[in-house]
Write a protein that holds these residues in place. Structure first.
Motif, mmCIF file in Angstrom:
data_model
loop_
_atom_site.group_PDB
_atom_site.id
_atom_site.type_symbol
_atom_site.label_atom_id
_atom_site.label_comp_id
_atom_site.label_asym_id
_atom_site.label_seq_id
_atom_site.Cartn_x
_atom_site.Cartn_y
_atom_site.Cartn_z
ATOM 1 N N LEU A 176 95.263 83.214 70.653
ATOM 2 C CA LEU A 176 93.843 83.297 70.307
ATOM 3 C C LEU A 176 93.473 82.058 69.511
ATOM 4 N N ALA A 177 92.558 81.262 70.052
ATOM 5 C CA ALA A 177 92.204 80.007 69.396
ATOM 6 C C ALA A 177 90.706 79.766 69.503
ATOM 7 N N CYS A 178 90.201 78.958 68.602
ATOM 8 C CA CYS A 178 88.794 78.573 68.618
ATOM 9 C C CYS A 178 88.592 77.497 69.671
ATOM 10 N N PRO A 179 87.420 77.421 70.243
ATOM 11 C CA PRO A 179 86.254 78.239 69.929
ATOM 12 C C PRO A 179 86.401 79.654 70.487
ATOM 13 N N LEU A 180 85.879 80.613 69.730
ATOM 14 C CA LEU A 180 85.927 82.015 70.139
ATOM 15 C C LEU A 180 84.665 82.363 70.919
ATOM 16 N N ASP A 181 84.822 83.209 71.922
ATOM 17 C CA ASP A 181 83.664 83.683 72.675
ATOM 18 C C ASP A 181 82.786 84.523 71.764
ATOM 19 N N ASP A 182 81.498 84.594 72.079
ATOM 20 C CA ASP A 182 80.550 85.362 71.274
ATOM 21 C C ASP A 182 80.909 86.840 71.186
ATOM 22 N N ASP A 183 81.537 87.374 72.233
ATOM 23 C CA ASP A 183 81.871 88.802 72.230
ATOM 24 C C ASP A 183 83.153 89.109 71.456
ATOM 25 N N MET A 184 83.798 88.103 70.917
ATOM 26 C CA MET A 184 85.005 88.304 70.103
ATOM 27 C C MET A 184 84.597 88.544 68.655
ATOM 28 N N THR A 185 84.204 89.774 68.384
ATOM 29 C CA THR A 185 83.764 90.167 67.052
ATOM 30 C C THR A 185 84.981 90.418 66.166
ATOM 31 N N ASP A 186 84.745 90.639 64.879
ATOM 32 C CA ASP A 186 85.837 90.991 63.971
ATOM 33 C C ASP A 186 86.548 92.245 64.464
ATOM 34 N N GLN A 187 85.772 93.191 64.962
ATOM 35 C CA GLN A 187 86.342 94.436 65.485
ATOM 36 C C GLN A 187 87.263 94.140 66.676
ATOM 37 N N TRP A 188 86.787 93.322 67.594
ATOM 38 C CA TRP A 188 87.585 92.976 68.771
ATOM 39 C C TRP A 188 88.861 92.243 68.364
ATOM 40 N N ILE A 189 88.720 91.279 67.460
ATOM 41 C CA ILE A 189 89.872 90.488 67.026
ATOM 42 C C ILE A 189 90.896 91.373 66.326
ATOM 43 N N GLU A 190 90.432 92.283 65.479
ATOM 44 C CA GLU A 190 91.367 93.171 64.798
ATOM 45 C C GLU A 190 92.143 94.021 65.807
ATOM 46 N N GLU A 191 91.448 94.578 66.773
ATOM 47 C CA GLU A 191 92.118 95.397 67.782
ATOM 48 C C GLU A 191 93.110 94.561 68.595
ATOM 49 N N PHE A 192 92.764 93.317 68.871
ATOM 50 C CA PHE A 192 93.628 92.420 69.632
ATOM 51 C C PHE A 192 94.870 92.020 68.826
ATOM 52 N N LEU A 193 94.679 91.687 67.550
ATOM 53 C CA LEU A 193 95.789 91.234 66.715
ATOM 54 C C LEU A 193 96.656 92.375 66.200
ATOM 55 N N TYR A 194 96.056 93.538 66.006
ATOM 56 C CA TYR A 194 96.765 94.679 65.425
ATOM 57 C C TYR A 194 96.616 95.930 66.299
ATOM 58 N N PRO A 195 97.113 95.887 67.527
ATOM 59 C CA PRO A 195 96.959 97.063 68.409
ATOM 60 C C PRO A 195 97.650 98.302 67.847
ATOM 61 N N GLU A 196 98.678 98.107 67.038
ATOM 62 C CA GLU A 196 99.386 99.253 66.467
ATOM 63 C C GLU A 196 98.493 100.044 65.506
ATOM 64 N N LYS A 197 97.561 99.385 64.830
ATOM 65 C CA LYS A 197 96.631 100.087 63.949
ATOM 66 C C LYS A 197 95.716 100.998 64.763
ATOM 67 N N ALA A 198 95.236 100.486 65.872
ATOM 68 C CA ALA A 198 94.354 101.280 66.727
ATOM 69 C C ALA A 198 95.102 102.481 67.285
ATOM 70 N N LEU A 199 96.346 102.282 67.671
ATOM 71 C CA LEU A 199 97.143 103.390 68.202
ATOM 72 C C LEU A 199 97.404 104.427 67.123
ATOM 73 N N GLU A 200 97.637 103.971 65.903
ATOM 74 C CA GLU A 200 97.866 104.884 64.778
ATOM 75 C C GLU A 200 96.668 105.806 64.585
ATOM 76 N N VAL A 201 95.483 105.243 64.647
ATOM 77 C CA VAL A 201 94.269 106.022 64.476
ATOM 78 C C VAL A 201 94.104 107.025 65.612
ATOM 79 N N LEU A 202 94.392 106.600 66.828
ATOM 80 C CA LEU A 202 94.261 107.495 67.974
ATOM 81 C C LEU A 202 95.271 108.618 67.937
ATOM 82 N N MET A 203 96.428 108.379 67.369
ATOM 83 C CA MET A 203 97.499 109.383 67.341
ATOM 84 C C MET A 203 97.359 110.347 66.159
ATOM 85 N N THR A 204 96.526 110.024 65.195
ATOM 86 C CA THR A 204 96.338 110.864 64.022
ATOM 87 C C THR A 204 95.462 112.055 64.391
ATOM 88 N N PRO A 205 95.969 113.281 64.128
ATOM 89 C CA PRO A 205 95.161 114.471 64.472
ATOM 90 C C PRO A 205 93.918 114.615 63.623
#
Length: 81
Positions: free
Chosen positions: A52-81
């Motif tokens: 992942l390098a600059c320039p970043l596309d306009d649709d690469m928001t902080d939310q998108w970048i976080e999910e891309f860089l830290y997919p394990e965090k997103a999975l943790e949230v999905l797996m939490t009851p």
């Protein structure tokens, strides 16, 4: 993806990467974004590792970048009851 996961995030991933591309020091980026130098370094290293390098596309928001860089965090949230 639950919005609450991303609302908890106060990191400015996009700004970290853009400032790094501009040649701003780690200390300067940390000061500008309110994060530790260690966290700034981690973000930059993860971005490099994942190609992942600059320039970043306009649709690469902080939310998108976080999910891309830290997919394990997103999975943790999905797996939490």
């Amino acid at each position: 993806m639950p919005n609450s996961f991303f609302r908890r995030c106060s990191l400015y991933y996009r700004k970290v990467l853009e400032l790094h591309e501009e040649g701003v020091s780690l200390r300067g980026i940390a000061s500008s974004t309110g994060n530790s130098r260690q966290k700034v370094t981690e973000i930059i290293q993860r971005a490099k590792k994942k190609g992942l390098a600059c320039p970043l596309d306009d649709d690469m928001t902080d939310q998108w970048i976080e999910e891309f860089l830290y997919p394990e965090k997103a999975l943790e949230v999905l797996m939490t009851p």
